[in-house]
Design a protein around this motif. Structure first.
Motif, PDB file in Angstrom:
ATOM      1  N   ALA A 187      10.631 -55.974-116.122  1.00 15.52           N
ATOM      2  CA  ALA A 187      10.924 -54.886-115.194  1.00 15.52           C
ATOM      3  C   ALA A 187      10.912 -55.409-113.757  1.00 15.52           C
ATOM      4  O   ALA A 187      10.395 -54.759-112.862  1.00 15.52           O
ATOM      5  N   CYS A 188      11.480 -56.608-113.578  1.00 14.10           N
ATOM      6  CA  CYS A 188      11.342 -57.292-112.280  1.00 14.10           C
ATOM      7  C   CYS A 188      11.772 -56.399-111.112  1.00 14.10           C
ATOM      8  O   CYS A 188      12.862 -55.825-111.141  1.00 14.10           O
ATOM      9  N   PRO A 189      10.928 -56.328-110.087  1.00 12.32           N
ATOM     10  CA  PRO A 189      11.245 -55.467-108.950  1.00 12.32           C
ATOM     11  C   PRO A 189      12.408 -55.990-108.112  1.00 12.32           C
ATOM     12  O   PRO A 189      12.905 -55.276-107.252  1.00 12.32           O
ATOM     13  N   TRP A 193       2.240 -59.232-113.495  1.00 11.84           N
ATOM     14  CA  TRP A 193       2.303 -58.157-112.491  1.00 11.84           C
ATOM     15  C   TRP A 193       3.728 -58.057-111.933  1.00 11.84           C
ATOM     16  O   TRP A 193       4.315 -56.971-111.869  1.00 11.84           O
ATOM     17  N   GLY A 230       6.165 -57.007-114.643  1.00 10.89           N
ATOM     18  CA  GLY A 230       5.872 -55.702-115.227  1.00 10.89           C
ATOM     19  C   GLY A 230       5.781 -55.748-116.741  1.00 10.89           C
ATOM     20  O   GLY A 230       6.128 -54.783-117.426  1.00 10.89           O
ATOM     21  N   TYR A 231       5.284 -56.899-117.279  1.00 10.33           N
ATOM     22  CA  TYR A 231       5.267 -57.063-118.743  1.00 10.33           C
ATOM     23  C   TYR A 231       4.039 -57.877-119.136  1.00 10.33           C
ATOM     24  O   TYR A 231       4.005 -59.101-118.905  1.00 10.33           O
ATOM     25  N   TYR A 269       9.021 -50.525-110.286  1.00 14.27           N
ATOM     26  CA  TYR A 269       9.580 -51.310-111.390  1.00 14.27           C
ATOM     27  C   TYR A 269      10.833 -50.680-111.955  1.00 14.27           C
ATOM     28  O   TYR A 269      11.001 -49.469-111.927  1.00 14.27           O
ATOM     29  N   ARG A 294      12.680 -50.012-115.391  1.00 15.05           N
ATOM     30  CA  ARG A 294      12.354 -49.967-116.830  1.00 15.05           C
ATOM     31  C   ARG A 294      13.637 -49.794-117.635  1.00 15.05           C
ATOM     32  O   ARG A 294      14.359 -48.829-117.450  1.00 15.05           O
TER      33      ARG A 294
END
Ligand code: SF4
Ligand code: FES
Length: 362
Positions: free
Chosen positions: A20-22, A123, A126-127, A356, A358
């Motif tokens: 879910a890379c920002p 972090w 997101g995984y 994030y 998703r």
């Protein structure tokens, strides 16, 4: 101008991704699984690409390993005569699958790195558990001797780890390291304040990359993509619009760059409607910003116009509101003040949480 064939094609096999890379540069509206091109259509696109002169194919996403037919696609691309590079987070690659990809003729893997330890990487991506799985994949790639590039996407929250990043690339046996500072397209714009490096970080990074490139010459090649908001001049995005490469989206739209669909006045053709070569040579979208004839002032009278072609069209649209404008990163651009304002805002930004993205991986 004489249009040359493209050298490289990026095939965005899917937008699905477990991470879910920002800083994801994929569009805000993603293509759903049921609209993805099937195996045989991709195979035909690979043959058409090879016939028109493409040499390198980059299998990308999303996470390309989310496609169950990844091995078949790799094989089809090799049979077409293309050099095949897989751009992956590693999630979804088991030792068995890596072996199958190798047997299918995969030439090269580009493995992304979100951070240098599990806490930081998980972090950012997101995984939970992603870092450990990536390290297992890196071990397998090394054991098999598959040529590897480590693609470290860098920003405010991991740039200070650059020395460890160099070490990790060496430990993985990578031949090349990309220190790629985040570019602000797609989802990345949602997290700009969190991601923009500081001026001090940028200066330190340039110095460290130059030192490491010298120290590791002949052992590890280092490519550096600096944060262009701090630059004086823009990059020649994609090596020039419609010049060296093309992207195909999961549903088959053919784009001059990955963010081109943000430009509202352009219409993009699809591989299921028109042959790839016709799209490359004759479509209005590919001809819209080719060469330098279309350039506005101050670019038209600038001696760098054959170097950067006025910069990035998508960035001009995003920052100046006009895809025909000089890229606001340029020190001569009328819109440069907007970039300086963004930098000042980022220096003062105290946000501590990412927004994030998703996307279901199934
Ligand atoms: Fe490039 Fe245009 Fe700036 Fe000249 S004025 S450096 S061509 S963006
Ligand atoms: Fe579209 Fe640069 S990303 S031209």
């Amino acid at each position: 101008m004489t249009v040359q064939p493209p050298i490289a094609m990026l095939a965005e096999l899917t937008h699905r991704c477990p991470l879910a890379c920002p800083y994801c540069s994929n569009p805000l509206a993603l293509v759903q699984k049921d609209r993805e091109l099937p195996t045989e259509v991709w195979a035909d696109v690979f043959r058409q690409a090879a016939d028109m002169g493409v040499l390198q194919l980059h299998l990308s996403g999303g996470e390309p390993a989310a496609r169950p037919d990844l091995v078949a696609l790799t094989q089809a691309a090799r049979e077409a005569g293309l050099y095949v590079n897989l751009i992956t987070s590693g999630i979804g690659l088991t030792p068995r699958r890596i072996g199958q990809l190798e047997d299918a003729g995969l030439d090269h893997i580009q493995l992304s790195l979100q951070g240098t330890n599990a806490e930081l990487a998980d972090w950012i991506g997101g995984y939970n558990g992603g870092f450990d799985r990536k390290m297992q994949v890196a071990d397998e790639i090394k054991a098999r001797g598959i040529p590897l590039t480590l693609n470290a996407v860098m920003h405010r929250h991991n740039l200070d780890d650059l020395d460890r990043t160099f070490d990790m690339a060496l430990e993985m046996g990578a031949r090349r390291l990309e220190v790629a500072c985040v570019q602000f397209h797609g989802w990345a714009t949602q997290n700009r304040g969190m991601l923009l490096p500081t001026r001090a970080q940028t200066a330190a990074t340039k110095r460290k990359v130059a030192e490491a490139a010298k120290r590791l010459q002949g052992i590890l090649a280092i490519d550096f993509v600096p944060p262009d908001y701090y630059a004086e001049y823009p990059k020649a995005c994609m090596g020039g619009w419609g010049t060296a490469g093309l992207n195909v989206t999961p549903e088959g739209k053919v784009l001059p760059c990955h963010a081109a669909e943000t430009i509202p006045h352009l219409q993009f053709d699809t591989v299921t409607d028109r042959p790839l070569a016709e799209i490359w040579y004759n479509s209005a979208a590919f001809n819209a910003y080719r060469g330098t004839d279309w350039l506005p002032e101050p670019c038209q009278s600038c001696d760098r116009k054959e170097v950067d072609f006025g910069g990035c069209r998508c960035q001009a649209l995003a920052l100046a509101g006009d895809a025909n404008a000089t890229d606001p990163v340029c020190r001569h651009a009328p819109g440069r003040g907007q970039v300086d304002a963004l930098l000042a805002a980022a220096e003062a930004d105290e946000t501590t949480a990412f927004t994030y993205r998703r996307v279901a991986a199934t």
